[in-house]
Design an enzyme around this catalytic site. Structure first.
Site, PDB file in Angstrom:
ATOM      1  N   SER A  38       0.837  -1.196   0.000  1.00 23.00           N
ATOM      2  CA  SER A  38       0.000   0.000   0.000  1.00 23.00           C
ATOM      3  C   SER A  38       0.871   1.245   0.000  1.00 23.00           C
ATOM      4  CB  SER A  38      -0.924   0.000   1.222  1.00 23.00           C
ATOM      5  OG  SER A  38      -0.250   0.509   2.370  1.00 23.00           O
ATOM      6  N   ASP A  39       0.304   2.338  -0.490  1.00 22.59           N
ATOM      7  CA  ASP A  39       0.995   3.607  -0.328  1.00 22.59           C
ATOM      8  C   ASP A  39       0.970   3.986   1.150  1.00 22.59           C
ATOM      9  OD1 ASP A  39       2.356   5.953  -0.979  1.00 22.59           O
ATOM     10  OD2 ASP A  39       1.155   6.287  -2.771  1.00 22.59           O
ATOM     11  N   TRP A  40       1.716   5.001   1.496  1.00 19.57           N
ATOM     12  CA  TRP A  40       2.025   5.267   2.894  1.00 19.57           C
ATOM     13  C   TRP A  40       0.825   5.817   3.682  1.00 19.57           C
ATOM     14  CZ3 TRP A  40       5.334   2.411   1.279  1.00 19.57           C
ATOM     15  CH2 TRP A  40       6.605   2.225   1.815  1.00 19.57           C
TER      16      TRP A  40
END
Length: 607
Positions: free
Chosen positions: A313-315
């Site tokens: 996932s992105d942050w």
């Protein structure tokens, strides 16, 4: 010889380099505790201490000390931020791997990074690293559309990363720069699907390297394409949560990812945005962030496109990020009402393997113990993550040569090639005054300049403070944006309208009345240049190009060959009325993608 990682005096199958990565992964999986498997699934920021030491406590952005996350939380994937020097980076990396040897099975650390080979600094997207070679931003590579050059750039990135212990790139970016206002265009190769797909494929080849050379894990982002942001606002921020497809071009944005999957990318990162009003094959796609979206990650990415690598996932989809007195809310777009634990569960149900920017391992352990997430689901993701580590060779030798690091990065040949690529990537938008190439061989012209380093000016001629005394004026300016600094990271994102303030045109006109004017605009995103085109004798566009490289371009020493990889719109009205998802969607652009003039090569006494 083998590394006795679990210290039992026996070469277990997972320690045997003669076995396949798959065999070793399965053997180690069966030995790991739930806590160790959960630790693999978290990938957060890490910071270095001074002179290559490990940081004892929280850093400027990182939330915990190094020993706490490695030993206490069993985490083995970290995104490194600022680096002091090549020697210090290598020293710190080796100490980090020594710390990892103290864990029950000695799982080595995978260090990742955002891009480091351009000049842009943004704690959320890229890091300027002076001891690496400097190349154009990806938009500049797109301006050259040379897969061989992109492959060479990525090979250089791989060599320099691995010299200091970085083994995972949080790139390449496969997004299409279709929305002229979007702040992240400089990270893209351009707006056209075929060009982006071609160059992403070349970048993957370079990061993988030749047989026997240490490779870098690729993470292609941001699935399924982050370009069509509503009104160009970025999805890091609540006002930019929506992605829209008014032109019906969702499939265009998928093309580079299809190519990346065919070429065997190790990992894919979905973006923060939520699709609004999107239908595929008659099915409405739920308006929740892509990292929470099962239709996108499992239905499209896993099942339809056949990707079985790591989905990270992105942050910070789970927890708000507090830095100093600022906050960046968790990017839980469409599921804001869920608790952090529920968000973790939703991300896993969507199909992701790893939580970017998070270290809340205790929440996932609790979900498993409560029966809300099965241990088998954790094992499935741990398998994918371990397999990449084995393929990278980290279990056999994760260490780097500290003494050699400085000589292996930023070498003379690599810096020269980066400089040449920067010069070639400059786009000559017009030369109506016939002033290019700027000839400096017949004497030392008097130059009035803004935005050009003094040492560069000294190589061109004599600097003067008054345009009326100059033979030529050289100006370098940035693309316009509207500064924001409420939420954490906002100050680094250039967002808002694309027009320069009206006073600039008047100032340029006064300068040009005194002497010929050569103007360069650093195009980190598109710009509306209609109001200033007539007030300069020559106009160039550049993409993270140094002053020295620009000077070599405009003097013809390394003549520019760039072609615009994006449209430069004629007006903000055209931008506002254009569909966000359509490549080249702005009506009657001032300079369309593909535009660029060439100037003659000049043999210069400066080189």
């Amino acid at each position: 010889m083998f590394r006795d990682l679990n210290r039992n005096g026996v070469m277990d199958p997972f320690e045997d380099p003669r076995r396949s990565p798959q065999e070793r992964t399965e053997d180690l999986l069966a030995r790991l505790s739930l806590e160790e498997k959960v630790g693999l699934m978290f990938h957060t920021v890490i910071e270095t201490g001074p002179d290559g030491t490990l940081l004892d406590g929280p850093g400027a952005i990182s939330k915990s000390g190094t020993e706490e996350v490695v030993i206490g939380k069993h985490m083995t994937h970290f995104n490194v931020h600022g680096l002091e020097s090549a020697e210090a980076a290598a020293r710190w990396h080796n100490r980090l791997q020594q710390l990892a040897e103290r864990t029950p099975h000695g799982i080595p650390v995978t260090l990742s990074t955002d891009p480091r080979h351009g000049g842009a600094q943004n704690a959320g997207t890229s890091w300027a690293t002076s001891f690496f070679s400097l190349w154009p931003e990806p938009l500049g590579l797109g301006a050259l559309d040379d897969p061989g050059l992109v492959r060479e750039w990525a090979e250089t990135v791989r060599r320099e990363y691995t010299a200091v212990g970085i083994r995972a790139g949080l790139h390449p970016v496969a997004d299409l720069a279709t929305e002229p206002r979007w702040a992240r265009q400089r990270e893209c190769f351009g707006q056209e699907p075929q060009l982006v797909a071609r160059l992403v494929g070349a970048a993957l080849e370079g990061l993988r390297g030749a047989d026997g050379a240490p490779s870098v894990q690729s993470t292609v982002k941001h699935f399924p394409g982050a370009g069509p942001q509503k009104d160009g606002e970025d999805a890091h921020f609540p006002y930019g949560r929506d992605q829209i497809y008014p032109g019906g071009r969702f499939e265009d944005h998928l093309l580079p990812f299809r190519v990346a999957i065919e070429q065997g990318t190790d990992a894919i990162m979905p973006y923060y945005g939520r699709p609004v009003g999107l239908e595929r094959d008659g099915e409405e796609i739920e308006a929740v962030g892509f990292g929470f979206n099962r239709q996108i990650l499992t239905g499209l990415l896993r099942e339809e496109l056949g990707f079985d690598g790591v989905i990270v996932s992105d942050w910070e989809l789970v927890n708000d990020n507090h830095v100093g007195d600022q906050v960046l809310p968790a990017r839980a777009w469409g599921v804001e009402e869920l608790s952090p634990s529920q968000r973790l569960q939703r991300i896993l149900e969507a199909g992701a393997d790893q939580f970017g920017g998070e270290e809340c391992t205790e929440l996932l352990l609790e979900l498993v113990r409560e029966g809300l997430v099965s241990e088998q689901r954790v094992t499935d993701s741990a398998r994918r993550l371990l397999l990449v580590k084995f393929r990278l060779g980290l279990f056999d030798d994760p260490y780097v040569d500290e003494a050699a690091a400085a000589d292996q990065v930023g070498t003379g040949p690599s810096r020269r090639r980066g400089h040449e690529a920067q010069s070639r990537s400059v786009v000559v938008l017009h030369d109506d005054g016939g002033v290019l190439p700027l000839l400096t061989g017949g004497g030392r012209p008097r130059i009035y300049a803004e935005g050009v380093p003094e040492e560069v000016l000294a190589s061109l001629g004599e600097q003067v403070a008054d345009p009326a005394q100059a033979d030529v004026a050289l100006l370098r300016i940035g693309a316009p944006f509207q500064p924001r600094d409420d939420l954490f990271l906002e100050a680094w994102f250039h967002q808002g309208d694309l027009e320069h303030p009206p006073g600039l045109a008047h100032r340029l006109a006064r300068l040009r009345a005194a002497c010929p004017l050569i103007l360069d605009v650093d195009l980190d995103r598109a710009a509306v240049l209609t109001g200033i085109v007539e007030h300069c004798d020559a106009l160039t566009g550049s993409f993270g190009v140094s002053g020295a490289a620009w000077a070599d371009a405009i003097t013809g020493v390394l003549p520019p060959r760039g072609r615009l990889p994006i449209d430069l719109p004629r007006s903000m009205d055209a931008v506002r009325s254009a569909p966000e998802d359509v490549p080249g969607g702005t009506e009657d652009p001032l300079y369309p993608a593909g535009h660029g003039l060439e100037i003659d090569q000049v043999i210069s006494s400066r080189r």
